[in-house]
Enzyme design. Structure first.
Site, short mmCIF file in Angstrom:
data_model
loop_
_atom_site.label_atom_id
_atom_site.label_comp_id
_atom_site.label_asym_id
_atom_site.label_seq_id
_atom_site.Cartn_x
_atom_site.Cartn_y
_atom_site.Cartn_z
N VAL A 1 -1.59 -73.35 36.98
CA VAL A 1 -1.71 -72.92 38.15
C VAL A 1 -1.43 -73.65 39.45
O VAL A 1 -1.21 -74.88 39.31
CB VAL A 1 -3.19 -72.39 38.31
N GLU A 2 -1.19 -73.19 40.55
CA GLU A 2 -0.68 -73.76 41.77
C GLU A 2 0.55 -74.76 41.69
O GLU A 2 0.60 -75.65 42.06
CB GLU A 2 -1.94 -74.65 42.41
#
Ligand SMILES: Cc1cc2nc3c(=O)[nH]c(=O)nc-3n(C[C@H](O)[C@H](O)[C@H](O)COP(=O)(O)OP(=O)(O)OC[C@H]3O[C@@H](n4cnc5c(N)ncnc54)[C@H](O)[C@@H]3O)c2cc1C
Length: 815
Positions: free
Chosen positions: A502-503
Site C-alpha cells: 500500500v501507499e
C-alpha cells in the site's frame, strides 16, 4: 620569470609537469573554483606547454565568451537548445507526472544529490520532541487501548470488539491529525507516529483501523483543502468518530498507475439551478469502506456544458460522499491475508452529489491529483515507517528474551554464533529504523514535506521490517510457527506484504519514485533545465545548463580526488572521532553518486525512467546515504552513547557496503555509448579494489547480540515506545519475567559448572547437581531457589498453544 624560463620548466620535466597540471586542475575543480580561475589556469598551461600564439588567442576569445553570460547565451546556449530540441533529449513530462514531481519540497536529499553535502547543516536538523500533553496521551489512552486489546481474540473472532471501537472514538484516536480548533487532538507528526508505533507492537487490525482515518483520506484532505463550511461541519464529526471515513482511489484496472482511474463524474445543472455531479465508480481494496459513513472518492470530472468555465476535461477530483447516498454500493469483504480489518470494494451507480461535496468546492475541481500527491509527500513518512519500527522493536524485544530463555545443547540459543548474526541484524535495523523515523519526523514537524525522502523511507522501512521479521521467525523456530495467544510474531510476519504493497507498492516506489522523480527533483539543475526549455527562456536555460556543466566538472574532480584519498581530504562536521571517517566516505559517495547520476541522465536522457534496474540502484545508494545520515544524527543527538557504538558502526558499515554494491551494479550495467569499457573495465575494477566500505566484521555482531541479551538500559532504549505488558498472564510479560530470572540464575549455574570443571562435582547436568552443590556450599539457599525458579519460568515461557478439535475449528472459543 621570463617566457623562456617558464617553457623550460614545463618542457624539461614533461611527465612531472603533466602530472602536476592534471593535479592542479583536479584541485581547482574540487574547490568549486569560479570560471575565471579556470580561465587563468588554462592560460598558464597553454602558455607553459608552448601552445602556438593562434591557439592561445582562440582560447582567450572562447573564454571571454564563456565569462560573459549574455554572449554565452546567444552564441553557445542557443545552439545547445537547438540540439536538445532536435534530438528530443529532454524527457516528456505528463501532467500527472508533473504534479507528482512538484508536490512538496526538497530537503536534505538535495545535499546528498549535490556531490558536496553540508553535513554541518544536516547534523543540525531539528530532532522532534513530544509535548507533555502528547506524552500523557501515550502513557494514558494509548497504553489503556493496548491493555484492552486481546490480539488473539481479535484474530479468532475476526473483529475488533465494540468496546475497543467505542474507546478509540471516545479518546479521539481517529482525530489525531485534526487541529484542536476543529475538535481533534492536533498532534505533531512525531506523536502520531509514536501512537501508531506503540499500537503496532500490540495489534495490527487495531493499528490499521486507527492509522487509515489519520492518513490520506477525508480528514487530511479537508484540513489542507476543505472550504470553511466543510471543515466546520465535518472535521469535528470525524474527530469524535461520528463519521467513519475511507478513501477510494484504487480500481481494478488502476493500481500503481493510479493516475489512470476511470471512475467518472459529470457536472450538470439541476432543476433548482444548482450544480451537481453524477458519479459512477468501481473501486477495490478500500480500507474501512465496509463500516464507513463518509467515502472519500477520487474520480475524473467532466464538464460537458463548461459550467465551470474550465473546459470539458476538468481532471482528477476528490469528493466526500455520505455512504447512505442512493446508488452507493458497499461490496463484500476482501480478506487481506487473514488480518481482520475492514477492506472491500465499492461501486457507485449514478450517484448524485452537490458540487459542495467536492473537497474545496468549485475551486477544488480538477485539483485532486495535486491534493493526493501533496498529502502523500508527508503521509508516506509517518504511518508505515511507524508500523515497521514498532514491529521491529517488538521483534527485537521478543527474540532477545527468547534467545536467553530458550536453551538447546545446554546453551541459551542467543549465544550461538549462528544466532548472533540474525540477532545483530535485528538490533541494528531496529536502531536504524528509529533513527530514520525520528530524523524524517523532525522535518515533517517543521512543515517540510519532502516526497523523495518519504518515498525512500516508506520503501526502506518496510523492506527493513520485512528482513527483521524473517530473521525473528528464524530465531523463534517452532515457537514462531504455532499460532495462538503465545505467538507474538506471527501476525507481523503474515501482515508484512500489506505495508509493502500500500501507499505505493515497493518495487515501483524504489525504481520509479525515489530516483525517477528524485533525479529531476533533487538535482540542483536538471529540472530547471527542463522548465527553462519548456518556457523557451534562453537566459534561464543558460544559467541552468552551464551551472550543470560546472557541477559535473566539480563532481568529477571531487570524485577522483576523494576516491584516490579514500575520502580523507573531505571535511567532517564536529562529531565523535570514530564517526569522521563515515562523514568523509559519505562525501566521497555523494560526489560519485552525483557524477554517475549525470552520466546516466546525460547518456540515457528521457529513456532513463524506463531503465528501472539502473534507477533502482541509484535509489539504493541515495537511500543508504540517507540512512547513514540518520544514524549519525541519532548518535550525535543522543549524546554519543558509547554502548551504542557497535550498533552505529554496524549500520554505517552496512550502508557503505550497500552504497558500494549499488555503484558496482552501475559500473557494470550502465551502457554509456563509447564509455562502457571504461566504466565497466577500469572504473568498476578500481572501485572494487578501492571499495567505499564492506560489511561489519563478526566482532560487531557479537557485541550487538551480547548487549541485546542483557537486561540493560541499552535494550530498553533500543525497544522504547512499544507496549510491554506487566502481567505474566500475557506472553510478552511472561517472557520478560523469565528472561530476567534466567539471567539472574546464570551466576549460580556458572558456579556449579566451575565446580564440575574443578572436579568438585561429578560430570552431570546442572539441574541434577543442585542439591549436591547446595550441600557442598557451592551455591546458597537463595541461589538454589533461583535456579529452580528459572527452570520453571523457562518451561512456561517456551510453551506454545494447543487446541482441542472444537477450538481448532472455531466451534468453541480458544481465548
Ligand atoms: C490491504 C490493502 C488495503 C488497501 N487500502 C486502500 C485504500 O484504502 N484505498 C485505496 O485507494 N487503495 C487501497 N489499496 C490499494 C493499494 O494502494 C494498491 O494495492 C497499490 O497501489 C498497488 O496496486 P496493485 O495492488 O494493483 O498492484 P499493481 O499495480 O498491479 O502492481 C503489481 C506490482 O508491479 C509493480 N509495478 C507496477 N507498475 C510498475 C512500474 N511502472 N515500475 C515498476 N514496478 C511496477 C508494483 O510495484 C507491484 O509490485 C489497498 C490495497 C491493499 C492490498
Amino acid at each position: 620569470m621570463d617566457t623562456a624560463q617558464l617553457h623550460g620548466i614545463f618542457l624539461e620535466n614533461l611527465c612531472l609537469s603533466l602530472f602536476l597540471s592534471v593535479f592542479a586542475l583536479l584541485v581547482i575543480g574540487y574547490l568549486s573554483s569560479p570560471l575565471f580561475i579556470w580561465t587563468i589556469a588554462g592560460a598558464i598551461l597553454f602558455y607553459g606547454f608552448g601552445a602556438p600564439e593562434w591557439l592561445l588567442a582562440a582560447y582567450i576569445v572562447i573564454m571571454v565568451i564563456f565569462n560573459i553570460p549574455p554572449l554565452r547565451a546567444n552564441l553557445v546556449s542557443s545552439l545547445v537548445v537547438a540540439l536538445f530540441k532536435k534530438f528530443e533529449f529532454i524527457p516528456k513530462i505528463s501532467e500527472t507526472e508533473r504534479t507528482a514531481l512538484e508536490a512538496g519540497v526538497v530537503w536534505v536529499e538535495k545535499d546528498l544529490f549535490s556531490g558536496k553535502p553540508d553535513f554541518q547543516k544536516i547534523m543540525a536538523e531539528s530532532y522532534p520532541q513530544l509535548t507533555p500533553e502528547e506524552k500523557a496521551f501515550l502513557e494514558g489512552p494509548v497504553e489503556k487501548l493496548c491493555q484492552m486489546v486481546n490480539p488473539w481474540k481479535i484474530w479468532k473472532t475476526r473483529d475488533i470488539p465494540e468496546d475497543v471501537w467505542a474507546f478509540i472514538k471516545k479518546e479521539k484516536f481517529l482525530g489525531m491529525i485534526i487541529p484542536k480548533e476543529y475538535g481533534g487532538l492536533g498532534f505533531s507528526a512525531l506523536c502520531h507516529s509514536e501512537v501508531i508505533m506503540k499500537l503496532s507492537s500490540r495489534s495490527l487490525p487495531v493499528t490499521i483501523s486507527v492509522m487509515v482515518p489519520n492518513s490520506l483520506g477525508p480528514a487530511e484532505l479537508l484540513i489542507h483543502y476543505g472550504t470553511d463550511e466543510q471543515k466546520k461541519y465535518l472535521l469535528p464529526r470525524l474527530a469524535r468518530g461520528e463519521e467513519m471515513p475511507c478513501f477510494g482511489l484504487t480500481e481494478p484496472m488502476a493500481g500503481s498507475d493510479a493516475g489512470s482511474i476511470t471512475s467518472s463524474g459529470v457536472l450538470f445543472k439541476g432543476t433548482d439551478g444548482k450544480l451537481y455531479i453524477k458519479l459512477n465508480w468501481n473501486k477495490r481494496w478500500i480500507t474501512l469502506a465496509a463500516i464507513s459513513s463518509l467515502i472519500g472518492l477520487a474520480f475524473r470530472l467532466r464538464d460537458p456544458e463548461n459550467l465551470l468555465g474550465k473546459g470539458e476535461d476538468i481532471g482528477i477530483t476528490c469528493a466526500l460522499i455520505p455512504a447512505t447516498t442512493p446508488g452507493v454500493v458497499i461490496g463484500r469483504r476482501h480478506d487481506p491475508l487473514t488480518i481482520p480489518f475492514h477492506n472491500c470494494p465499492t461501486q457507485g451507480k449514478d450517484v448524485v452529489i452537490p458540487l459542495d461535496a467536492v473537497v474545496g468546492g468549485a475551486s477544488g475541481c480538477g485539483l485532486g491529483w495535486h491534493m493526493l500527491m501533496d498529502c502523500l509527500s508527508a503521509g508516506r513518512g509517518i504511518s508505515l515507517p511507524a508500523q515497521s519500527t514498532g514491529g521491529a522493536k517488538l521483534v527485537a524485544r521478543v527474540v532477545s528474551a527468547h534467545g536467553i530463555v530458550r536453551r538447546q545443547f545446554g546453551v541459551s540459543i542467543g549465544r550461538f554464533e549462528g544466532v548472533e548474526e540474525p540477532m545483530a541484524r535485528i538490533g541494528a535495523a531496529t536502531y536504524a529504523l528509529e533513527a530514520m523515523r525520528k530524523f524524517t519526523l523532525g522535518a515533517l514537524d517543521k512543515g517540510i514535506k519532502p516526497p523523495v525522502i518519504t518515498a525512500m523511507q516508506k520503501y526502506y522501512s518496510t523492506e527493513m521490517g520485512r528482513k527483521v521479521i524473517n530473521d525473528g521467525m528464524d530465531i523463534m523456530g517452532g515457537a514462531g510457527i504455532s499460532l495462538g495467544s503465545r505467538n507474538l510474531l506471527a501476525e507481523i510476519y503474515i501482515a508484512t506484504p500489506i505495508g509493502i504493497t500500500v501507499e505505493g507498492a515497493n518495487i515501483l516506489t524504489r525504481t520509479l519514485i525515489v530516483f525517477g522523480q528524485g533525479a529531476l527533483r533533487a538535482h540542483p539543475y536538471a529540472y530547471e533545465e527542463v522548465r527553462s526549455l519548456e518556457s523557451n527562456d534562453l537566459r534561464r536555460f543558460d544559467r541552468a545548463f552551464w551551472g550543470h556543466v560546472g557541477h559535473v566538472i566539480r563532481n568529477t574532480c571531487r570524485s577522483i580526488l576523494l576516491s584516490l584519498t579514500r575520502g580523507y581530504i573531505a571535511t567532517a562536521p564536529n562529531c565523535h572521532p570514530q564517526m569522521r571517517r563515515y562523514f568523509r566516505r559519505l562525501q566521497w559517495s555523494s560526489a560519485t553518486f552525483a557524477i554517475m547520476a549525470d552520466i546516466a541522465m546525460g547518456s540515457l536522457g528521457g529513456a532513463l525512467k524506463l531503465r528501472e534496474k539502473i534507477t533502482g540502484r541509484f535509489a539504493d545508494i541515495l537511500a543508504h546515504m540517507y540512512i547513514a545520515s540518520s544514524v549519525l544524527r541519532r548518535f550525535e543527538y543522543e549524546g554519543r552513547k558509547e554502548e551504542d557504538l557497535p550498533l552505529v558502526h554496524y549500520n554505517l558499515k552496512l550502508c557503505m557496503a550497500e552504497i558500494q554494491k549499488g555503484f558496482d551494479g552501475l559500473f557494470d550495467n550502465l551502457k554509456v555509448p563509447g564509455l562502457r569499457w571504461f566504466l565497466k573495465g577500469w572504473v568498476g575494477a578500481w572501485s572494487r579494489i578501492n571499495s567505499i566500505g564492506s560489511q561489519a566484521s563478526d566482532g560487531y555482531s557479537h557485541l550487538i547480540s551480547r548487549a541485546m541479551l542483557e537486561d540493560s538500559e541499552a535494550r530498553e532504549r533500543l525497544t522504547s515506545g512499544i507496549h510491554i505488558p506487566k502481567s505474566r498472564e500475557e506472553q510478552l510479560g511472561r517472557l520478560e519475567h523469565a528472561f530476567r530470572i534466567v539471567l539472574q540464575a546464570e551466576g549460580a549455574e556458572k558456579k556449579i559448572k566451575k565446580a564440575i570443571r574443578d572436579k568438585v562435582l561429578p560430570k552431570k547436568k546442572v539441574h541434577e547437581l543442585l542439591e549436591e552443590a547446595r550441600s557442598k556450599n557451592i551455591i546458597t539457599e537463595e541461589e538454589l531457589k533461583l535456579v529452580r525458579d528459572a527452570d520453571g519460568v523457562r518451561y512456561d515461557a517456551i510453551l506454545v498453544d494447543d487446541f482441542d478439535e472444537d477450538q481448532f475449528h472455531g466451534r468453541s472459543p480458544s481465548y
